[in-house]
Design a protein around this motif. Structure first.
Motif, PDB file in Angstrom:
ATOM      1  N   GLY A   1       0.797  -1.210   0.000  1.00  0.00           N
ATOM      2  CA  GLY A   1       0.000   0.000   0.000  1.00  0.00           C
ATOM      3  C   GLY A   1       0.835   1.268   0.000  1.00  0.00           C
ATOM      4  O   GLY A   1       2.033   1.272  -0.289  1.00  0.00           O
ATOM      5  N   ARG A   2       0.177   2.386   0.356  1.00  0.00           N
ATOM      6  CA  ARG A   2       0.800   3.704   0.248  1.00  0.00           C
ATOM      7  C   ARG A   2       2.001   3.868   1.180  1.00  0.00           C
ATOM      8  O   ARG A   2       2.929   4.617   0.857  1.00  0.00           O
ATOM      9  CB  ARG A   2      -0.243   4.783   0.532  1.00  0.00           C
ATOM     10  N   VAL A   3       1.968   3.211   2.341  1.00  0.00           N
ATOM     11  CA  VAL A   3       3.104   3.339   3.265  1.00  0.00           C
ATOM     12  C   VAL A   3       4.370   2.766   2.635  1.00  0.00           C
ATOM     13  O   VAL A   3       5.442   3.379   2.672  1.00  0.00           O
ATOM     14  CB  VAL A   3       2.790   2.644   4.605  1.00  0.00           C
ATOM     15  N   VAL A   4       4.252   1.580   2.043  1.00  0.00           N
ATOM     16  CA  VAL A   4       5.404   0.974   1.377  1.00  0.00           C
ATOM     17  C   VAL A   4       5.787   1.791   0.148  1.00  0.00           C
ATOM     18  O   VAL A   4       6.973   1.951  -0.162  1.00  0.00           O
ATOM     19  CB  VAL A   4       5.100  -0.490   0.998  1.00  0.00           C
TER      20      VAL A   4
ATOM     21  N   GLY B   1      10.002   4.659  -2.141  1.00  0.00           N
ATOM     22  CA  GLY B   1      10.103   5.601  -3.238  1.00  0.00           C
ATOM     23  C   GLY B   1       9.531   5.097  -4.545  1.00  0.00           C
ATOM     24  O   GLY B   1       9.984   5.488  -5.623  1.00  0.00           O
ATOM     25  N   GLY B   2       8.515   4.228  -4.472  1.00  0.00           N
ATOM     26  CA  GLY B   2       7.914   3.674  -5.681  1.00  0.00           C
ATOM     27  C   GLY B   2       8.679   2.506  -6.265  1.00  0.00           C
ATOM     28  O   GLY B   2       8.217   1.889  -7.239  1.00  0.00           O
TER      29      GLY B   2
ATOM     30  N   ASN C   1       2.530   7.014 -11.313  1.00  0.00           N
ATOM     31  CA  ASN C   1       1.778   6.270 -12.334  1.00  0.00           C
ATOM     32  C   ASN C   1       2.081   4.776 -12.315  1.00  0.00           C
ATOM     33  O   ASN C   1       1.370   3.993 -12.953  1.00  0.00           O
ATOM     34  CB  ASN C   1       2.085   6.825 -13.725  1.00  0.00           C
ATOM     35  N   LEU C   2       3.137   4.370 -11.609  1.00  0.00           N
ATOM     36  CA  LEU C   2       3.498   2.954 -11.587  1.00  0.00           C
ATOM     37  C   LEU C   2       2.372   2.104 -11.009  1.00  0.00           C
ATOM     38  O   LEU C   2       2.046   1.034 -11.519  1.00  0.00           O
ATOM     39  CB  LEU C   2       4.784   2.757 -10.788  1.00  0.00           C
ATOM     40  N   ARG C   3       1.780   2.582  -9.922  1.00  0.00           N
ATOM     41  CA  ARG C   3       0.691   1.839  -9.284  1.00  0.00           C
ATOM     42  C   ARG C   3      -0.503   1.717 -10.230  1.00  0.00           C
ATOM     43  O   ARG C   3      -1.180   0.689 -10.270  1.00  0.00           O
ATOM     44  CB  ARG C   3       0.285   2.563  -7.997  1.00  0.00           C
TER      45      ARG C   3
ATOM     46  N   GLY D   1       4.760  -9.694  -0.153  1.00  0.00           N
ATOM     47  CA  GLY D   1       4.734  -8.690   0.890  1.00  0.00           C
ATOM     48  C   GLY D   1       6.160  -8.304   1.275  1.00  0.00           C
ATOM     49  O   GLY D   1       7.128  -9.006   0.952  1.00  0.00           O
ATOM     50  N   LEU D   2       6.312  -7.207   1.998  1.00  0.00           N
ATOM     51  CA  LEU D   2       7.647  -6.702   2.327  1.00  0.00           C
ATOM     52  C   LEU D   2       8.437  -7.696   3.160  1.00  0.00           C
ATOM     53  O   LEU D   2       9.589  -8.024   2.837  1.00  0.00           O
ATOM     54  CB  LEU D   2       7.524  -5.373   3.079  1.00  0.00           C
TER      55      LEU D   2
END
Length: 359
Positions: free
Chosen positions: A270-273, A278-279, A296-298, A319-320
């Protein structure tokens, strides 16, 4: 990676994907995002400097050093995006922005990093071509692990996966030293004079400011903490993307699309990762479209994932924590398994005589 039948992958497959991505607007510039991010980071940096002056001669400065490491990491990500010409329409404007962001803010050489990173993008995880898996303290390939089977080197190799992340605390210092070595190498001073001046002023001014504000011991500890945080954040963002994915022999050539997808791994979260990495957690999309603006990658991910599914190309996403576990396990067993768990039958079937497509 799967043992199913090998699909026929052609250059036309990538051209079709590129057309879909372009028509969807995912290659359009996102100046609002980049100017907003830059302004936010400038405000954060100014706030940290003000807090450092206010706190003065105190060990609480080490907390601020950690915060500075986080902010400089984000400047590094912006420099990465500009170096890939993601920000402006003009290549010259992107290069100038990358030089300022990398050199004046992060203290790294734009020229050194760009040359190294471009070679990685052309041939990710290909022995003898990708500098990110070249020989060093950590053995990333079986060839690099040869001769390290006994004694202290053998012990280190068998545990290098566990040691990898603690060693990242030294990566910030290593990046600065590597930049300075590259910029001062004989025969490069004239070509890299501007970069050297920017980096030297940045690093010298940083040390001088700390010595004016803090006693030498506290200044040294401040630098150590800041560099450790920078190294862990940058290294922790790059490591999950390719480590533990297939390694290609030096002579192997694969067409562009499978070459980039098979050697790369995306990281969910998600947005936190997205912010923390840095994308770069959308590594597959980034390698397929290096000039695609980060936000735009997402948006492009569903198109890329569906295209890979339709053409039978394995699309890897974890997942991370799971991706870090893969990195640790792979590094602990480099050169110790008869057949590594990350060897890819599809990659093997796509080797020569298939010709690598041009970018």
């Amino acid at each position: 990676m799967g043992d199913g039948p090998t699909p026929a992958v052609r250059d036309g497959s990538y051209r079709e994907l590129a057309r879909q991505v372009r028509e969807a607007g995912h290659l359009d510039r996102r100046l609002g995002f980049y100017w907003g991010t830059f302004a936010t980071l400038l405000a954060a940096l100014a706030g940290l400097v003000a807090a450092m002056v206010h706190v003065g001669d105190s060990w609480w400065q080490l907390v601020l050093a950690g915060g500075l490491g986080l902010v400089l990491t984000q400047f590094g990500f912006l420099g990465h995006d500009a170096a890939h010409h993601q920000v402006f329409a003009s290549p010259r404007a992107n290069d100038r922005a990358a030089r300022v962001l990398a050199g004046a803010f992060t203290g790294l050489s734009h020229a050194w990093w760009t040359g190294k990173h471009d070679r990685h993008h052309v041939s990710p995880n290909r022995e003898g071509h990708d500098p990110d898996i070249g020989p060093g303290v950590i053995a990333f390939t079986p060839a690099a692990a040869e001769g390290r089977s006994s004694g202290a080197p053998g012990w280190f190799q068998r545990h290098q996966g566990w040691l990898f992340f603690p060693l990242l605390t030294l990566e910030g210092a290593h990046l600065h030293l590597a930049s300075l070595r590259a910029l001062t190498r004989r025969g490069t001073l004239r070509r890299n004079g501007v970069d050297l001046a920017v980096v030297a002023v940045r690093l010298g001014g940083y040390v001088a400011a700390l010595l004016l504000l803090l006693p030498p011991l506290k200044a040294l500890c401040f630098v150590a903490v800041q560099l450790a945080v920078l190294g862990v954040c940058l290294g922790g963002s790059f490591a999950p993307n390719h480590k533990g994915m297939p390694i290609l022999p030096r002579s192997t050539t694969i067409e562009f699309l499978p070459r980039q997808v098979l050697m790369s791994r995306n990281v969910r979260g998600g947005r936190v990762v997205d912010l923390a990495m840095g994308g770069l957690n959308y590594q597959i999309e980034h390698h397929l479209f290096p000039r695609m603006p980060r936000p735009n990658l997402r948006r492009a991910q569903p198109l890329v994932r569906e295209h890979c599914r339709a053409h039978g190309i394995p699309y890897t996403e974890l997942g991370l924590l799971a991706s870090y576990a893969v990195v640790v396990d792979y590094l602990n067993h480099v050169g110790l398994r008869a057949r590594g768990p990350f060897e890819c039958p599809l990659a093997a079937d796509l080797r020569s005589p298939v010709t690598a497509s041009k970018r």
